[in-house]
Design a protein around this motif. Structure first.
Motif, PDB file in Angstrom:
ATOM      1  N   SER A 187       0.827  -1.207   0.000  1.00  0.00           N
ATOM      2  CA  SER A 187       0.000   0.000   0.000  1.00  0.00           C
ATOM      3  C   SER A 187       0.863   1.260   0.000  1.00  0.00           C
ATOM      4  CB  SER A 187      -0.904   0.002   1.242  1.00  0.00           C
ATOM      5  OG  SER A 187      -1.462   1.279   1.480  1.00  0.00           O
ATOM      6  N   THR A 188       0.318   2.313  -0.564  1.00  0.00           N
ATOM      7  CA  THR A 188       1.026   3.593  -0.552  1.00  0.00           C
ATOM      8  C   THR A 188       1.140   4.165   0.859  1.00  0.00           C
ATOM      9  OG1 THR A 188      -1.044   4.768  -1.010  1.00  0.00           O
ATOM     10  CG2 THR A 188       0.330   4.171  -2.908  1.00  0.00           C
ATOM     11  N   LYS A 189       0.373   3.626   1.805  1.00  0.00           N
ATOM     12  CA  LYS A 189       0.423   4.099   3.195  1.00  0.00           C
ATOM     13  C   LYS A 189       1.195   3.141   4.116  1.00  0.00           C
ATOM     14  CE  LYS A 189      -3.823   6.869   3.213  1.00  0.00           C
ATOM     15  NZ  LYS A 189      -5.144   7.090   3.874  1.00  0.00           N
ATOM     16  N   THR A 239      -3.092   0.861   6.782  1.00  0.00           N
ATOM     17  CA  THR A 239      -2.680   1.215   5.417  1.00  0.00           C
ATOM     18  C   THR A 239      -3.800   1.299   4.392  1.00  0.00           C
ATOM     19  OG1 THR A 239      -2.391  -1.104   4.772  1.00  0.00           O
ATOM     20  CG2 THR A 239      -0.507  -0.011   5.814  1.00  0.00           C
ATOM     21  N   ASN A 274       0.550  -4.647 -10.694  1.00  0.00           N
ATOM     22  CA  ASN A 274       1.244  -3.657  -9.860  1.00  0.00           C
ATOM     23  C   ASN A 274       2.752  -3.670 -10.080  1.00  0.00           C
ATOM     24  OD1 ASN A 274      -1.045  -2.619  -8.628  1.00  0.00           O
ATOM     25  ND2 ASN A 274      -0.949  -4.014  -6.891  1.00  0.00           N
ATOM     26  N   THR A 289       7.407  -1.311  -6.527  1.00  0.00           N
ATOM     27  CA  THR A 289       6.441  -2.291  -6.024  1.00  0.00           C
ATOM     28  C   THR A 289       6.904  -3.707  -6.326  1.00  0.00           C
ATOM     29  OG1 THR A 289       4.671  -0.685  -6.373  1.00  0.00           O
ATOM     30  CG2 THR A 289       4.024  -2.971  -6.028  1.00  0.00           C
ATOM     31  N   THR A 360      -5.313   3.527  -2.454  1.00  0.00           N
ATOM     32  CA  THR A 360      -3.978   3.265  -1.902  1.00  0.00           C
ATOM     33  C   THR A 360      -3.240   2.167  -2.662  1.00  0.00           C
ATOM     34  OG1 THR A 360      -5.111   1.932  -0.210  1.00  0.00           O
ATOM     35  CG2 THR A 360      -4.365   4.122   0.443  1.00  0.00           C
ATOM     36  N   PRO A 362      -0.608   0.731  -5.208  1.00  0.00           N
ATOM     37  CA  PRO A 362       0.682   1.328  -5.563  1.00  0.00           C
ATOM     38  C   PRO A 362       0.811   1.752  -7.023  1.00  0.00           C
ATOM     39  CG  PRO A 362       0.894  -1.047  -5.298  1.00  0.00           C
ATOM     40  CD  PRO A 362      -0.466  -0.685  -4.811  1.00  0.00           C
TER      41      PRO A 362
END
Length: 381
Positions: A187-189, A239, A274, A289, A360, A362
């Motif tokens: 996840s981007t978080k 996330t 991804n 990723t 979220t 990637p």
């Protein structure tokens, strides 16, 4: 700056249900499903509740609880004037109870009611998350709700409750755990705390899910999968998730495929998307990723001399796990007609791009990307 907090007290391991013995003089609103009642499993709860408590049992829960059932539950909550909610069952029972709790507070102006979640499947991690999914059956749409007000004060994880779960549900829910953990990891978080939870959950799934599937009475495997589900839930509560769940929420409703099974079907294809992975040999090109997926492969002891080989190893390991669990690999295996897919894929893609989980992911997908993933899912090769 990130803020991480864990509101829920967790009681885990064999004998965790004995936590119920400690409550006295409560008006307890119990949310569960018909199976828990008919099978007699609900008695594991009743025999631990003190006679000074009063109980109201709401057992109308169905998979992907519809708005109408939640509304009925809110009305019952208001009539009973409860001071403790206990949800015991799978993710649907816990999600429904969460929605009832938050709507009772908003619509009936009730005080915040203490809430205890007791999962009877090892999959959703709903007992430690601020997410709930309810559905509109007429429109075939699932609505994700997000609010920290829905977080349970306590979660009780007792493997005794999951040892009788059928093997196919063990497989579906177990693959949901794996999807939660992998999506949280990329996840981007994602951060160091969520990574630690996700990594451990992934390792536990690969080690113990086949055992739990083959022998439901294996209490060690059941306990480890119960813990993995909880940790994966804690990870993605930090996330959020990604495109895998974004598509699954919509496609699962459209095709009437169980949530965990839909996630499993999607997982290899979403990983390859991804990672921008293209089979074959050539110049080593990869994104950040892909390197994250390769890190998962290394954690599992799989070949990962570079990002490309790591992604390939992870995808193959997931497919091998699916085979061990006798799971379908394509939409066709699930009985989805090609013409129906062609009719629905644009609407599914549109819904997936709007889904909160996709935010979220990637890699930012397009409608064409989602349609390509759906086409790949229909038939291998």
């Amino acid at each position: 700056m990130d803020k991480i907090s864990f509101k829920t007290d967790i009681y885990l391991g064999q004998g965790a249900l004995d936590r119920l013995l400690e409550w006295r003089n409560k008006r307890i609103f119990i949310v569960t499903d018909p199976f828990m009642m008919k099978s007699g499993m609900i008695n594991l709860l009743f025999e631990r509740l003190h006679e000074s408590n009063e109980q109201y049992v709401f057992s109308n829960i169905v998979p992907d609880p519809p708005v109408e059932v939640v509304t009925e539950g809110v009305e019952a909550l208001g009539t009973f004037q409860t001071d403790l909610i206990i949800a015991i069952g799978g993710g649907s029972a816990i999600d429904a109870a969460k929605a009832m709790k938050i709507f009772a507070k908003k619509i009936l102006n009730q005080q915040d009611i203490p809430f205890v979640a007791i999962p009877t499947t090892s999959g959703t991690g709903s007992e430690v998350t601020s997410f709930s999914v309810i559905s509109d059956k007429a429109k075939n749409i699932k609505y994700p709700l997000v609010s920290d007000d829905m977080l349970p004060e306590e979660a009780i994880l007792d493997p005794e409750l999951v040892k009788s779960v059928p093997d196919f549900i063990t497989a579906d829910t177990g693959m949901d755990v794996l999807t939660h953990a992998i999506e949280a990891f990329v996840s981007t978080k994602a951060n160091d705390i969520s990574d630690a939870l996700a990594e451990k959950a992934i390792k536990l799934v690969f080690a113990y899910l086949p055992r739990a599937y083959k022998n439901g009475a294996d209490l060690e495997a059941r306990e480890k999968m119960h813990n993995a589900s909880c940790m994966a839930g804690m990870a993605f509560n930090i996330t959020s998730l990604g495109l895998n769940h974004g598509i699954a929420h919509v496609a699962g409703a459209k095709f009437k495929i169980a949530h965990g099974r839909m996630n499993s079907l999607l997982l290899p294809h979403v990983i390859e998307f991804n990672a921008d992975y293209k089979p074959g040999y050539g110049k080593e090109e990869y994104n950040a990723t892909a390197a994250r997926y390769a890190d998962i492969a290394k954690i599992l002891g799989l070949p990962a001399s570079n990002a490309r080989s790591g992604v390939r190893s992870l995808v193959q390991a997931i497919k091998q796990l699916q085979k061990q669990l006798n799971m379908p690999e394509t939409l066709r295996d699930c009985g989805v007609d090609k013409n129906i897919l062609e009719e629905m894929r644009a609407a599914i893609a549109e819904g997936a791009l709007r889904d909160g989980c996709t935010a979220t992911n990637p890699r930012v997908p397009t409608e064409a990307d989602v349609i390509e993933i759906l086409n790949k899912m229909f038939q291998l090769g």
